[in-house]
Design a protein around this motif. Structure first.
Motif, PDB file in Angstrom:
ATOM      1  N   THR A  99      -6.457  -9.625  -6.177  1.00 59.00           N
ATOM      2  CA  THR A  99      -6.575  -8.281  -5.617  1.00 59.00           C
ATOM      3  C   THR A  99      -5.604  -8.137  -4.451  1.00 59.00           C
ATOM      4  OG1 THR A  99      -8.370  -8.997  -4.150  1.00 59.00           O
ATOM      5  CG2 THR A  99      -9.006  -8.040  -6.275  1.00 59.00           C
ATOM      6  N   GLY A 100      -5.402  -6.894  -4.005  1.00 61.45           N
ATOM      7  CA  GLY A 100      -4.543  -6.666  -2.844  1.00 61.45           C
ATOM      8  C   GLY A 100      -3.602  -5.507  -3.070  1.00 61.45           C
ATOM      9  N   GLY A 101      -2.591  -5.428  -2.215  1.00 57.22           N
ATOM     10  CA  GLY A 101      -1.653  -4.324  -2.320  1.00 57.22           C
ATOM     11  C   GLY A 101      -0.522  -4.440  -1.328  1.00 57.22           C
ATOM     12  N   SER A 128       1.900   3.653  -0.823  1.00 58.52           N
ATOM     13  CA  SER A 128       0.961   2.529  -0.924  1.00 58.52           C
ATOM     14  C   SER A 128       0.828   2.109  -2.381  1.00 58.52           C
ATOM     15  CB  SER A 128      -0.411   2.931  -0.370  1.00 58.52           C
ATOM     16  OG  SER A 128      -0.322   3.218   1.014  1.00 58.52           O
ATOM     17  N   TRP A 129       0.807   0.800  -2.591  1.00 57.89           N
ATOM     18  CA  TRP A 129       0.721   0.236  -3.926  1.00 57.89           C
ATOM     19  C   TRP A 129      -0.461  -0.714  -4.005  1.00 57.89           C
ATOM     20  CZ3 TRP A 129       4.646   1.258  -7.682  1.00 57.89           C
ATOM     21  CH2 TRP A 129       5.721   2.024  -7.198  1.00 57.89           C
ATOM     22  N   VAL A 130      -1.111  -0.766  -5.151  1.00 60.59           N
ATOM     23  CA  VAL A 130      -2.284  -1.617  -5.320  1.00 60.59           C
ATOM     24  C   VAL A 130      -2.121  -2.488  -6.571  1.00 60.59           C
ATOM     25  CG1 VAL A 130      -3.548   0.120  -6.662  1.00 60.59           C
ATOM     26  CG2 VAL A 130      -4.810  -1.636  -5.386  1.00 60.59           C
ATOM     27  N   VAL A 131      -2.683  -3.690  -6.525  1.00 63.49           N
ATOM     28  CA  VAL A 131      -2.603  -4.602  -7.661  1.00 63.49           C
ATOM     29  C   VAL A 131      -3.398  -4.052  -8.842  1.00 63.49           C
ATOM     30  CG1 VAL A 131      -3.266  -6.890  -8.524  1.00 63.49           C
ATOM     31  CG2 VAL A 131      -2.251  -6.662  -6.249  1.00 63.49           C
ATOM     32  N   LEU A 138       2.021  -3.946  -9.608  1.00 65.94           N
ATOM     33  CA  LEU A 138       1.530  -2.962  -8.641  1.00 65.94           C
ATOM     34  C   LEU A 138       1.720  -1.543  -9.167  1.00 65.94           C
ATOM     35  CD1 LEU A 138       3.210  -4.568  -5.485  1.00 65.94           C
ATOM     36  CD2 LEU A 138       0.806  -4.726  -6.107  1.00 65.94           C
ATOM     37  N   ARG A 184       1.282   2.686  -7.937  1.00 63.94           N
ATOM     38  CA  ARG A 184       1.174   3.544  -6.760  1.00 63.94           C
ATOM     39  C   ARG A 184      -0.263   4.035  -6.586  1.00 63.94           C
ATOM     40  NH1 ARG A 184       5.409   5.737  -4.284  1.00 63.94           N
ATOM     41  NH2 ARG A 184       6.686   5.556  -6.174  1.00 63.94           N
ATOM     42  N   GLN A 185      -0.767   3.919  -5.372  1.00 59.81           N
ATOM     43  CA  GLN A 185      -2.159   4.286  -5.099  1.00 59.81           C
ATOM     44  C   GLN A 185      -2.297   5.781  -4.922  1.00 59.81           C
ATOM     45  OE1 GLN A 185      -3.749   2.224  -1.697  1.00 59.81           O
ATOM     46  NE2 GLN A 185      -5.775   2.044  -2.656  1.00 59.81           N
ATOM     47  N   THR A 243       2.442  -1.906   1.218  1.00 58.78           N
ATOM     48  CA  THR A 243       2.832  -0.624   1.802  1.00 58.78           C
ATOM     49  C   THR A 243       4.341  -0.619   2.004  1.00 58.78           C
ATOM     50  OG1 THR A 243       0.716  -0.429   2.962  1.00 58.78           O
ATOM     51  CG2 THR A 243       2.528   0.957   3.738  1.00 58.78           C
TER      52      THR A 243
END
Length: 228
Positions: free
Chosen positions: A91-93, A54-57, A225, A227-228, A95
């Motif tokens: 914002t966002g992400g 999972s990746w997040v902005v 992005l 990695r979360q 997968t």
């Protein structure tokens, strides 16, 4: 009579300013080729790790700071001008499973989008155009999974065609877009320009006599992005 030369001089200055305003505007903006958000490989390095997860902005840093907005051409007093509006309020992400991008969705705050003229921005946020009060956000979402296996790990980019769902003012349209993807260190960076006809998302391009906005443009994005 002594004041006549001064009056004539003042009138000449006003006329010159009115006539030259579009040219001065273009000079300030850098002409008709003002750049949209585009991935840069300046300072890029080899990727570490894999894509799975999972990746997040994140905000990112120059020259790949997260940003989104629009690019549109307009005619200002008979002179063509390219206008770029942008914001870092994104914002966002995403997968990723293995090397397949399963999902991605990004939200952009309309209030944050700004050009170099506040009056234009206020007009763009009005109910007649983007209606920021009733629809404070626009979204961009991946419409179908896409493979990322072609993305290099050596700090260079790949261009990957994607189908995305663009939502503005509560209206969603599906679009094709070429996305530039870069893996650099632990970062995953992507940018693109989604073509759009403004009326298909409920936006009526202004035509105010001295300025006419083109009926088409692009929704631009660059997302950094982590990695979360």
């Amino acid at each position: 009579m002594r004041r006549l030369p001064w009056i004539i001089g003042a009138l000449v200055v006003v006329i010159v300013v009115v006539i030259s305003a579009p040219y001065l505007y273009k000079a300030v903006r850098g002409g008709d080729d003002a750049p949209a958000a585009t991935v840069s490989t300046d300072g890029a390095e080899a990727a570490t790790g894999d894509l799975d997860g999972s990746w997040v902005v994140v905000p990112g840093s120059e020259p790949n700071e997260t940003t989104a907005g629009y690019t549109v051409d307009e005619i200002l007093r008979g002179e063509p001008v390219t206008v770029v509006g942008s914001t870092s309020q994104v914002t966002g992400g995403a997968t990723i499973s293995g090397s397949t991008l399963d999902s991605a969705e990004f939200e952009v705050r309309i209030e944050g989008i700004a050009t170099d003229i506040g009056q234009r921005d206020n007009r763009a946020r009005s109910p007649e155009i983007l209606d920021a009060q009733a629809h404070p956000s626009a979204t961009l979402a991946l419409a179908a999974p896409v493979g990322l296996a072609s993305t290099p790990s050596d700090g260079t980019t790949a261009t990957i065609p994607m189908e995305v769902d663009l939502t503005i003012k509560g209206t969603t349209v599906r679009k094709s877009v070429e996305v530039t993807v870069l893996r650099s260190g632990e970062e995953l960076i992507a940018s693109g320009a989604v073509p759009v006809t403004w009326t298909e998302v409920g936006v009526e391009p202004p035509s105010l006599g001295f300025v006419t906005v083109d009926p088409t443009g692009t929704i631009d994005f660059l997302v950094n992005l982590a990695r979360q």
